[in-house]
Design an enzyme around this catalytic site. Structure first.
Site, PDB file in Angstrom:
ATOM      1  N   TYR A  59      -4.098  14.422 -14.599  1.00  0.00           N
ATOM      2  CA  TYR A  59      -3.453  13.865 -13.391  1.00  0.00           C
ATOM      3  C   TYR A  59      -4.372  12.814 -12.761  1.00  0.00           C
ATOM      4  O   TYR A  59      -3.935  11.693 -12.457  1.00  0.00           O
ATOM      5  CB  TYR A  59      -3.171  15.020 -12.418  1.00  0.00           C
ATOM      6  CG  TYR A  59      -2.720  14.616 -11.034  1.00  0.00           C
ATOM      7  CD1 TYR A  59      -1.444  14.109 -10.822  1.00  0.00           C
ATOM      8  CD2 TYR A  59      -3.559  14.781  -9.928  1.00  0.00           C
ATOM      9  CE1 TYR A  59      -1.018  13.762  -9.540  1.00  0.00           C
ATOM     10  CE2 TYR A  59      -3.143  14.440  -8.649  1.00  0.00           C
ATOM     11  CZ  TYR A  59      -1.869  13.922  -8.465  1.00  0.00           C
ATOM     12  OH  TYR A  59      -1.458  13.574  -7.197  1.00  0.00           O
TER      13      TYR A  59
ATOM     14  N   ARG B  28     -10.979  24.376   2.083  1.00  0.00           N
ATOM     15  CA  ARG B  28     -11.050  22.998   1.556  1.00  0.00           C
ATOM     16  C   ARG B  28     -10.142  22.069   2.348  1.00  0.00           C
ATOM     17  O   ARG B  28     -10.511  20.938   2.649  1.00  0.00           O
ATOM     18  CB  ARG B  28     -10.675  22.988   0.066  1.00  0.00           C
ATOM     19  CG  ARG B  28     -10.565  21.586  -0.529  1.00  0.00           C
ATOM     20  CD  ARG B  28     -10.325  21.620  -2.026  1.00  0.00           C
ATOM     21  NE  ARG B  28     -10.209  20.265  -2.549  1.00  0.00           N
ATOM     22  CZ  ARG B  28      -9.055  19.599  -2.670  1.00  0.00           C
ATOM     23  NH1 ARG B  28      -7.905  20.191  -2.343  1.00  0.00           N
ATOM     24  NH2 ARG B  28      -9.049  18.361  -3.130  1.00  0.00           N
TER      25      ARG B  28
ATOM     26  N   ASN C 122      -6.991  11.843  -4.327  1.00  0.00           N
ATOM     27  CA  ASN C 122      -8.416  12.217  -4.316  1.00  0.00           C
ATOM     28  C   ASN C 122      -8.879  12.655  -5.707  1.00  0.00           C
ATOM     29  O   ASN C 122     -10.066  12.616  -6.008  1.00  0.00           O
ATOM     30  CB  ASN C 122      -8.650  13.316  -3.276  1.00  0.00           C
ATOM     31  CG  ASN C 122      -8.131  14.679  -3.704  1.00  0.00           C
ATOM     32  OD1 ASN C 122      -8.820  15.427  -4.385  1.00  0.00           O
ATOM     33  ND2 ASN C 122      -6.907  15.024  -3.321  1.00  0.00           N
ATOM     34  N   HIS C 123      -7.920  13.070  -6.567  1.00  0.00           N
ATOM     35  CA  HIS C 123      -8.308  13.551  -7.891  1.00  0.00           C
ATOM     36  C   HIS C 123      -8.763  12.416  -8.818  1.00  0.00           C
ATOM     37  O   HIS C 123      -9.259  12.679  -9.910  1.00  0.00           O
ATOM     38  CB  HIS C 123      -7.180  14.387  -8.490  1.00  0.00           C
ATOM     39  CG  HIS C 123      -6.918  15.611  -7.655  1.00  0.00           C
ATOM     40  ND1 HIS C 123      -7.803  16.656  -7.587  1.00  0.00           N
ATOM     41  CD2 HIS C 123      -5.915  15.906  -6.781  1.00  0.00           C
ATOM     42  CE1 HIS C 123      -7.352  17.571  -6.721  1.00  0.00           C
ATOM     43  NE2 HIS C 123      -6.198  17.131  -6.222  1.00  0.00           N
TER      44      HIS C 123
ATOM     45  N   ASP D 194      15.106   6.235 -12.739  1.00  0.00           N
ATOM     46  CA  ASP D 194      13.788   6.679 -13.194  1.00  0.00           C
ATOM     47  C   ASP D 194      12.829   5.484 -13.151  1.00  0.00           C
ATOM     48  O   ASP D 194      13.052   4.485 -13.842  1.00  0.00           O
ATOM     49  CB  ASP D 194      13.924   7.212 -14.631  1.00  0.00           C
ATOM     50  CG  ASP D 194      12.625   7.806 -15.147  1.00  0.00           C
ATOM     51  OD1 ASP D 194      11.586   7.669 -14.473  1.00  0.00           O
ATOM     52  OD2 ASP D 194      12.665   8.401 -16.251  1.00  0.00           O
TER      53      ASP D 194
HETATM   54  C1  15L Z   1      -2.992  15.923  -4.972  1.00  0.00           C
HETATM   55  O1  15L Z   1      -3.101  14.754  -5.289  1.00  0.00           O
HETATM   56  C2  15L Z   1      -1.910  16.755  -5.552  1.00  0.00           C
HETATM   57  O2  15L Z   1      -0.710  16.049  -5.739  1.00  0.00           O
HETATM   58  C3  15L Z   1      -1.636  18.009  -4.753  1.00  0.00           C
HETATM   59  O3  15L Z   1      -0.931  18.898  -5.595  1.00  0.00           O
HETATM   60  C4  15L Z   1      -2.940  18.670  -4.262  1.00  0.00           C
HETATM   61  O4  15L Z   1      -3.701  19.102  -5.348  1.00  0.00           O
HETATM   62  C5  15L Z   1      -3.760  17.659  -3.478  1.00  0.00           C
HETATM   63  O5  15L Z   1      -3.993  16.500  -4.241  1.00  0.00           O
HETATM   64  C6  15L Z   1      -5.116  18.243  -3.041  1.00  0.00           C
HETATM   65  O6  15L Z   1      -6.163  17.836  -3.559  1.00  0.00           O
HETATM   66  O7  15L Z   1      -5.089  19.161  -2.204  1.00  0.00           O
END
Ligand code: 15L
Length: 264
Positions: A134, A172, A110-111, A47
């Site tokens: 996240y 998207r 990107n989030h 882990d």
């Molecule tokens: C991410 O970072 C996520 O891990 C994935 O689940 C999607 O949400 C992806 O971005 C996205 O923005 O399509």
């Protein structure tokens, strides 16, 4: 290079592991689960949030770099997100400093800027603007990378990955898609770019409708070759498309993802 890949059994991990081996790198895999069938290198089941377990891997291996892909790829509570993204990154960085491993490539997202309204191309100078816990975890992990880059001269490249998929499935995705082959190109560029210090790049293919700037990646030698546009005719229109185009984080930026920070 001899590279530790965390999350090596995951969807991105399997592709990156194979791709790096094809390009003559040696991969040491690390994941919570045993190695996938067909994996031929050295493997550690551990882990990454456990600093002793991580240090033990570094004691057992000679490493040139780390590719940190481990982490829950979806929304979760704030504490769970911090453990999954920040604690794991910090444990790896401490082990890197102790064992003089000079470079880390990080699967950010990107989030980290997902709540940015969709207008102009978003570049590496965009202020952090997470759309979820996240995203908060990814912003905070990038901050830890920067701290270690400044304090210990670790080279740290944060790859803000868009949508890693076999092929784009939504409107998207025509803007956010990262192909498997481009993902390997991106990781290899981030591993081999001369002295990047702390750097951010956007992990998308050369999409005609891109929402993020490819220049920061190109400066590090990441030259994507695929374009989601090739799939545009096959992507069905959906009622959610307009809502998902309001912010660059798409659905993560919408009310359906609102939840309390603490608790399940
Ligand atoms: C991410 O970072 C996520 O891990 C994935 O689940 C999607 O949400 C992806 O971005 C996205 O923005 O399509």
């Amino acid at each position: 290079m001899r590279v530790l890949v965390t999350g090596a059994a995951g969807s991105i991990g399997r592709v990156v592991t194979l791709g790096l081996c094809d390009r003559d790198h040696e991969v040491v895999g690390l994941d919570l689960v045993p190695e996938p069938e067909g994996f031929t290198g050295t493997w550690h089941t551990a882990d990454c949030a456990d600093p002793d377990a991580v240090m033990a891997v570094f004691e057992a291996e000679r490493l040139d770099a780390v590719v940190h892909l481990a982490g829950h790829p979806d929304e979760a509570s704030l504490p769970a997100s911090l453990t999954s993204h920040v604690v794991t990154t910090a444990a790896l960085l401490d082990a890197m400093v102790a064992h003089r491993v000079p470079r880390i490539v990080y699967a950010s997202s990107n989030h980290a800027v997902g709540r940015t309204p969709r207008r102009d191309l978003v570049s590496d100078d965009a202020l952090p603007r997470p759309d979820t816990f996240y995203g908060v975890g990814k912003v905070a992990a990038e901050a830890v990378l920067r701290l270690y880059a400044d304090r210990y001269a670790v080279d740290a490249v944060a790859c803000r990955i868009g949508s890693f998929l076999d092929e784009p499935a939504t409107r998207r995705n025509l803007s956010t898609w990262l192909s498997h082959d481009d993902c390997v190109r991106m990781v290899e560029a981030a591993l081999t770019a001369p002295s990047p210090g702390f750097a951010v790049l956007y992990g998308i293919s050369a999409n005609t409708r891109a929402w993020w700037d490819l220049e920061p990646g190109r400066r590090l030698g990441y030259e994507p070759l695929d374009d989601a546009e090739a799939f545009a005719d096959r992507v069905p229109e959906r009622a959610e498309d307009d809502d998902e185009a309001a912010y660059v984080g798409g659905p993560f930026a919408l009310e359906q993802f609102h939840r309390p920070a603490l608790g399940d």
